[in-house]
Design a protein around this motif. Structure first.
Motif, short mmCIF file in Angstrom:
data_model
loop_
_atom_site.label_atom_id
_atom_site.label_comp_id
_atom_site.label_asym_id
_atom_site.label_seq_id
_atom_site.Cartn_x
_atom_site.Cartn_y
_atom_site.Cartn_z
N ASP A 21 23.30 -41.21 -27.94
CA ASP A 21 23.63 -40.09 -27.05
C ASP A 21 24.02 -38.88 -27.90
OD1 ASP A 21 23.23 -41.61 -24.81
OD2 ASP A 21 25.37 -41.89 -24.36
N SER A 22 23.67 -37.70 -27.44
CA SER A 22 24.04 -36.47 -28.11
C SER A 22 25.53 -36.21 -27.90
CB SER A 22 23.21 -35.32 -27.54
OG SER A 22 23.48 -34.13 -28.22
N SER A 23 26.24 -35.84 -28.96
CA SER A 23 27.67 -35.57 -28.86
C SER A 23 27.93 -34.16 -28.37
CB SER A 23 28.33 -35.76 -30.24
OG SER A 23 29.68 -35.37 -30.21
N SER A 24 29.08 -33.95 -27.77
CA SER A 24 29.46 -32.61 -27.30
C SER A 24 30.26 -31.84 -28.36
CB SER A 24 30.29 -32.74 -26.02
OG SER A 24 31.49 -33.46 -26.29
N ILE A 25 30.34 -32.33 -29.58
CA ILE A 25 31.13 -31.67 -30.63
C ILE A 25 30.57 -30.27 -30.91
CG2 ILE A 25 29.79 -32.65 -32.55
CD1 ILE A 25 32.48 -32.86 -34.09
N PRO A 26 31.43 -29.25 -30.92
CA PRO A 26 30.97 -27.90 -31.25
C PRO A 26 30.56 -27.82 -32.73
CG PRO A 26 33.12 -27.84 -30.18
CD PRO A 26 32.84 -29.27 -30.52
N TYR A 27 29.65 -26.93 -33.03
CA TYR A 27 29.13 -26.81 -34.39
C TYR A 27 30.24 -26.56 -35.42
CZ TYR A 27 26.38 -25.41 -38.42
OH TYR A 27 25.86 -25.33 -39.68
N GLY A 28 31.15 -25.63 -35.15
CA GLY A 28 32.22 -25.33 -36.12
C GLY A 28 33.05 -26.56 -36.45
N CYS A 29 33.35 -27.37 -35.45
CA CYS A 29 34.10 -28.61 -35.68
C CYS A 29 33.26 -29.61 -36.46
CB CYS A 29 34.55 -29.21 -34.36
SG CYS A 29 35.77 -28.19 -33.49
N TRP A 30 31.98 -29.68 -36.15
CA TRP A 30 31.08 -30.60 -36.85
C TRP A 30 30.97 -30.21 -38.33
CZ3 TRP A 30 29.45 -35.21 -37.07
CH2 TRP A 30 28.28 -35.57 -37.75
N VAL A 31 30.94 -28.91 -38.61
CA VAL A 31 30.90 -28.44 -40.00
C VAL A 31 32.09 -29.02 -40.77
CG1 VAL A 31 31.19 -26.38 -41.47
CG2 VAL A 31 29.59 -26.34 -39.55
N ILE A 32 33.27 -28.97 -40.17
CA ILE A 32 34.48 -29.49 -40.82
C ILE A 32 34.41 -31.01 -40.93
CG2 ILE A 32 37.00 -29.70 -40.65
CD1 ILE A 32 36.02 -26.86 -41.37
N VAL A 33 33.93 -31.68 -39.88
CA VAL A 33 33.81 -33.14 -39.92
C VAL A 33 32.88 -33.57 -41.05
CG1 VAL A 33 32.87 -35.15 -38.67
CG2 VAL A 33 34.41 -33.56 -37.50
N VAL A 34 31.71 -32.96 -41.14
CA VAL A 34 30.76 -33.32 -42.20
C VAL A 34 31.36 -33.04 -43.57
CG1 VAL A 34 28.53 -32.70 -43.24
CG2 VAL A 34 28.70 -33.03 -40.77
N TRP A 35 32.01 -31.92 -43.71
CA TRP A 35 32.62 -31.50 -44.97
C TRP A 35 33.66 -32.52 -45.42
CZ3 TRP A 35 36.98 -27.48 -44.94
CH2 TRP A 35 37.25 -27.00 -46.21
N LEU A 36 34.53 -32.91 -44.51
CA LEU A 36 35.58 -33.87 -44.86
C LEU A 36 35.04 -35.28 -45.10
CD1 LEU A 36 38.39 -32.74 -42.41
CD2 LEU A 36 38.41 -32.54 -44.91
N ALA A 37 34.04 -35.68 -44.33
CA ALA A 37 33.52 -37.05 -44.42
C ALA A 37 32.58 -37.24 -45.62
CB ALA A 37 32.79 -37.43 -43.13
N THR A 38 31.80 -36.21 -45.94
CA THR A 38 30.76 -36.38 -46.97
C THR A 38 30.87 -35.42 -48.15
OG1 THR A 38 29.18 -34.82 -46.02
CG2 THR A 38 29.15 -37.07 -45.13
N GLY A 39 31.60 -34.35 -47.98
CA GLY A 39 31.65 -33.31 -49.02
C GLY A 39 30.50 -32.33 -48.92
N ALA A 40 29.59 -32.53 -47.98
CA ALA A 40 28.44 -31.65 -47.82
C ALA A 40 28.83 -30.39 -47.06
CB ALA A 40 27.32 -32.37 -47.07
N ILE A 41 28.35 -29.27 -47.53
CA ILE A 41 28.57 -27.99 -46.86
C ILE A 41 27.29 -27.65 -46.12
CG2 ILE A 41 29.04 -25.53 -47.18
CD1 ILE A 41 30.66 -26.30 -49.69
N ILE A 42 27.35 -27.67 -44.79
CA ILE A 42 26.13 -27.44 -44.01
C ILE A 42 26.04 -26.01 -43.49
CG2 ILE A 42 25.86 -29.86 -43.41
CD1 ILE A 42 26.87 -29.19 -40.58
N VAL A 43 27.09 -25.24 -43.64
CA VAL A 43 27.05 -23.84 -43.24
C VAL A 43 26.63 -23.04 -44.49
CG1 VAL A 43 29.46 -23.30 -43.78
CG2 VAL A 43 28.28 -22.00 -42.01
N GLU A 44 25.92 -21.96 -44.26
CA GLU A 44 25.51 -21.12 -45.38
C GLU A 44 26.75 -20.37 -45.89
OE1 GLU A 44 22.61 -17.30 -46.22
OE2 GLU A 44 22.43 -18.37 -44.33
N SER A 45 27.23 -20.77 -47.07
CA SER A 45 28.43 -20.14 -47.60
C SER A 45 28.08 -18.86 -48.37
CB SER A 45 29.22 -21.11 -48.49
OG SER A 45 28.42 -21.61 -49.51
N VAL A 46 29.09 -18.08 -48.66
CA VAL A 46 28.90 -16.81 -49.36
C VAL A 46 29.27 -16.98 -50.83
CG1 VAL A 46 29.30 -15.39 -47.31
CG2 VAL A 46 31.22 -15.98 -48.76
#
Length: 172
Positions: free
Chosen positions: A58-83
């Motif tokens: 099932d597709s989750s209702s997690i907002p993108y900004g929260c997902w960015v933080i979840v992925v970052w904390l869980a994997t160390g991957a940065i999925i947002v285009e950083s500056v």
């Protein structure tokens, strides 16, 4: 290693919501490492449970900004285009008052927050451009800044946008 689909690891433009199974697996890693994600980031337990409820596909209702933080904390991957920042700018950001969890969080002043917004700021991005990178409402984001009520997740996202690593924001 957590298995997450390519589309769930995309920047905002091509992003598709992760599955509830992907969210649950990532949150489990975070909880082992940092403790309860909701408490850590100031998000209610009921909301976090909704993100992980349902069949694994099932597709989750997690907002993108929260997902960015979840992925970052869980994997160390940065999925947002950083500056790109200079070492001097990074050092300046690190000197700003920080908080290692949402507990005790005090929003930065508008003066501090606006150092991240605008063509002459650290990010060189407008409020609308930053909001688009995280799929936020630019109006609500602007109101948070003007009212000095920037929530903890948005602050963490700004830090991530600047390339600040999780160990800086979240104490293990």
């Amino acid at each position: 290693m957590i298995k997450i689909s390519e589309t769930a690891l995309s920047p905002a433009k091509g992003w598709q919501s992760p599955t509830t199974g992907e969210v649950a697996a990532a949150l489990e890693v975070i909880e082992q490492k940092y403790g309860d994600f909701g408490s850590l980031c100031g998000i209610g337990g009921r909301t976090v449970r909704r993100w992980r409820v349902g069949a694994n596909d099932d597709s989750s209702s997690i907002p993108y900004g929260c997902w960015v933080i979840v992925v970052w904390l869980a994997t160390g991957a940065i999925i947002v285009e950083s500056v790109a920042l200079s070492e001097e700018q990074r050092a300046e950001i690190v000197e700003l008052p920080q908080c290692s969890s949402a507990t005790g969080w005090e929003s930065p002043t508008a003066e501090v927050a606006t150092r991240f917004i605008g063509k002459t700021s650290f990010t060189k991005l407008t409020r609308k451009e930053i909001a688009a990178r995280f799929k936020w409402s630019s109006e609500n984001f602007g109101k948070q800044i003007a009212g000095q009520k920037l929530n903890y997740i948005h602050w963490c996202c700004l830090m991530l946008l600047c390339g600040i690593q999780p160990t800086f924001m979240f104490q293990e």
